[in-house]
Design an enzyme around this catalytic site. Structure first.
Site, PDB file in Angstrom:
ATOM      1  N   HIS A  26      53.458  15.710  45.386  1.00 44.16           N
ATOM      2  CA  HIS A  26      54.467  15.590  46.444  1.00 44.16           C
ATOM      3  C   HIS A  26      54.478  14.176  46.989  1.00 44.16           C
ATOM      4  O   HIS A  26      53.493  13.436  46.884  1.00 44.16           O
ATOM      5  CB  HIS A  26      54.228  16.599  47.562  1.00 44.16           C
ATOM      6  CG  HIS A  26      53.038  16.271  48.442  1.00 44.16           C
ATOM      7  ND1 HIS A  26      53.150  15.510  49.585  1.00 44.16           N
ATOM      8  CD2 HIS A  26      51.732  16.597  48.335  1.00 44.16           C
ATOM      9  CE1 HIS A  26      51.963  15.382  50.150  1.00 44.16           C
ATOM     10  NE2 HIS A  26      51.081  16.027  49.408  1.00 44.16           N
ATOM     11  N   CYS A  27      55.626  13.792  47.560  1.00 50.23           N
ATOM     12  CA  CYS A  27      55.736  12.520  48.277  1.00 50.23           C
ATOM     13  C   CYS A  27      56.016  12.850  49.735  1.00 50.23           C
ATOM     14  O   CYS A  27      55.671  13.930  50.202  1.00 50.23           O
ATOM     15  CB  CYS A  27      56.828  11.650  47.660  1.00 50.23           C
ATOM     16  SG  CYS A  27      58.473  12.389  47.683  1.00 50.23           S
ATOM     17  N   ALA A  28      56.664  11.966  50.466  1.00 48.36           N
ATOM     18  CA  ALA A  28      56.860  12.173  51.900  1.00 48.36           C
ATOM     19  C   ALA A  28      57.768  13.352  52.202  1.00 48.36           C
ATOM     20  O   ALA A  28      57.607  14.028  53.221  1.00 48.36           O
ATOM     21  CB  ALA A  28      57.433  10.908  52.536  1.00 48.36           C
ATOM     22  N   THR A  29      58.727  13.619  51.318  1.00 53.45           N
ATOM     23  CA  THR A  29      59.712  14.661  51.616  1.00 53.45           C
ATOM     24  C   THR A  29      59.898  15.681  50.504  1.00 53.45           C
ATOM     25  O   THR A  29      60.482  16.727  50.731  1.00 53.45           O
ATOM     26  CB  THR A  29      61.098  14.017  51.887  1.00 53.45           C
ATOM     27  OG1 THR A  29      61.504  13.274  50.722  1.00 53.45           O
ATOM     28  CG2 THR A  29      61.056  13.096  53.097  1.00 53.45           C
ATOM     29  N   ARG A  30      59.413  15.368  49.273  1.00 52.47           N
ATOM     30  CA  ARG A  30      59.754  16.205  48.121  1.00 52.47           C
ATOM     31  C   ARG A  30      58.540  16.763  47.399  1.00 52.47           C
ATOM     32  O   ARG A  30      57.531  16.082  47.250  1.00 52.47           O
ATOM     33  CB  ARG A  30      60.594  15.391  47.124  1.00 52.47           C
ATOM     34  CG  ARG A  30      62.003  15.152  47.564  1.00 52.47           C
ATOM     35  CD  ARG A  30      62.696  14.159  46.654  1.00 52.47           C
ATOM     36  NE  ARG A  30      62.458  12.788  47.075  1.00 52.47           N
ATOM     37  CZ  ARG A  30      62.893  11.729  46.423  1.00 52.47           C
ATOM     38  NH1 ARG A  30      63.588  11.874  45.308  1.00 52.47           N
ATOM     39  NH2 ARG A  30      62.642  10.524  46.858  1.00 52.47           N
TER      40      ARG A  30
END
Length: 467
Positions: A26-30
């Site tokens: 995952h990244c910051a939003t996804r």
């Protein structure tokens, strides 16, 4: 079963079950999922899951937009359900062969620069705060004038604002070694060599007060303080060279020979070949950027504001990091930031109009938080979850971004840093431009909101998309 556990299970089922998942990150939003068979993904089913703001396939990954904070909790539940987690860097390597050569190059640029951005954001905030503190009107509140500020205090502020850019090549080379499979500490030392105090200072040479060293009477050698491309390409080549050397050196000698040869060869190549060549390339890129920004009557801002979010959708927007770093390094200010902020805010305005106009409770629950996310500088939920889904709002947002970008250029807005926009970005305009910055954002949001409300969305569009 908790709500987040339920959502995680629904996501796994909708993308073909555990057997179709290679890894999850995952990244910051996804949530970023590597799948074995793309055809087994039921995307409409994924998009109907609670808290999911959109989903799309990009860079070899199935990416599900969940939003800041939420994505961390869902990821934890996915791992608890027995799905293998991996780092975003590991997934980037798995996805590295997807897309054309240009997309792969831009993706690599992004992988290298993303870990560095937080320190550049902090540096920009320090610059903004120094600009605020040093304003005569602010000093007057404390009965002071600029001449009353001690040299020691100014030196302290310079440490805060200059360090990241002085040692930027070290950060970039470290990150490039990390991304391309080298030993990061070797990359760090290579980058530090590029800004060694023994070399003529790049800023001193640019100012005319210092002469570069000339080898063979025609190869200029200087320090590369603030430069990007020389360290980037030296890092890539250095990481690959290290791996080649390591394969050919006996294990007993690896600790001594591999770093020795890597650093010796790469600093020679970096100073005498890569540095001079890519320093010239950087100058051309900077001149091209300034030419666009300098187009008369705000035309440059209008064009950048018009196309920025289109480029974001293609996934190659990380190249803007290079442009912004170059602007800050050369001029201490960043006119690019206000323009792209307008394009980001406008997408939030379009999503806000959809959220307020629709009678669908689910779409409201999706569009309104997505617009808030955009106003905090993250547009993926608004773009992929709302605006692109209904098409017209996205284009109304583009128009709003163009209008906002036009006024940003007309007002000559210049940020003190980079990488934060809209509401958080206001901290970069404590240099006396905060009111104009707010006006530009309000214009961009208002234009996108009004156009979307009048022409860009009705619940009939929702029914057509759902059909």
């Amino acid at each position: 079963m908790s709500e987040n556990r339920k959502i995680a299970k629904e996501i796994i089922d909708a993308i073909g079950g555990e057997e179709n998942i290679s890894s999850v990150a995952h990244c910051a939003t996804r949530l970023r999922i590597m799948v074995n068979d793309k055809e087994k993904i039921d995307q409409p089913k994924v998009e109907k899951i609670d808290k999911v703001k959109g989903a799309f396939f990009n860079s070899g990954q199935f990416q599900i937009i969940l939003g800041t904070g939420t994505v961390n909790r869902i990821f934890e539940e996915v791992e608890k359900l027995g799905i293998n987690g991996s780092t975003k860097a590991d997934q980037s390597k798995q996805a590295g062969k997807s897309g054309n050569a240009f997309q792969r190059a831009i993706r690599s640029l992004g992988d290298v620069f993303v870990p560095i951005i937080p320190v550049l954001v902090a540096t920009g905030l320090f610059m903004g705060l120094r600009g605020l503190v040093m304003q005569e009107k602010v000093l007057a509140l404390f009965g002071l004038v600029p001449g009353d500020i001690s040299e020691n205090f100014l030196l302290f502020t310079e440490i805060l604002t200059d360090t990241a850019f002085i040692f930027l090549p070290a950060l970039i080379a470290w990150s490039a070694f990390r991304v391309f499979g080298g030993t990061p500490i070797i990359g760090l030392i290579l980058g530090l060599m590029l800004v060694s105090p023994s070399l003529p200072n790049a800023w001193g040479v640019a100012g005319g007060g210092v002469e570069p060293l000339y080898f063979l009477n025609f190869i200029p050698v200087v320090g590369y303080q603030g430069s990007v491309l020389p360290a980037f390409f030296a890092g890539i080549l250095g990481a690959k060279l290290e791996r080649v050397i390591r394969k050919r050196v006996p294990e007993a000698l690896d600790l001594i020979i591999t770093p020795f040869l890597t650093l010796l060869i790469m600093i020679t190549v970096a100073l005498f070949v890569i540095g001079p060549i890519f320093h010239i390339v950087e100058e051309f890129i900077l001149e091209g950027t300034l030419a666009v920004l300098g187009l008369p009557i705000g035309l440059g801002g209008l064009l950048i504001g018009l196309f920025h979010q289109v480029i974001v959708v293609t996934g190659v927007h990380h190249i803007f990091n290079l442009l912004e770093i170059q602007l800050l390094e050369n001029f201490g200010s960043n006119p690019f930031n206000a323009i792209i902020t307008a394009s980001i805010a406008a997408q939030g305005g379009a999503a806000l109009a959809v959220g307020l106009k629709t009678k669908s409770a689910k779409l409201k629950a999706l569009a309104l938080p997505s617009s808030l996310s955009a106003f905090l500088g993250i547009t993926e939920p608004a773009i992929f979850g709302v605006n692109l889904r209904y098409v017209k709002p996205f284009f109304m947002g583009i128009i709003g971004g163009a209008v906002g970008g036009f006024f940003a250029s007309i007002f000559n807005l210049e940020a003190s840093g980079m990488s934060i926009t809209v509401i958080p970005g206001s901290l970069l305009y404590l240099n006396g431009q905060i009111l104009l910055y707010l006006v530009v954002n309000i214009i961009a949001i208002s234009v996108a909101f009004a156009l979307t409300w009048l022409f860009g969305y009705s619940d009939k569009e929702k029914e057509d998309v759902s059909a």
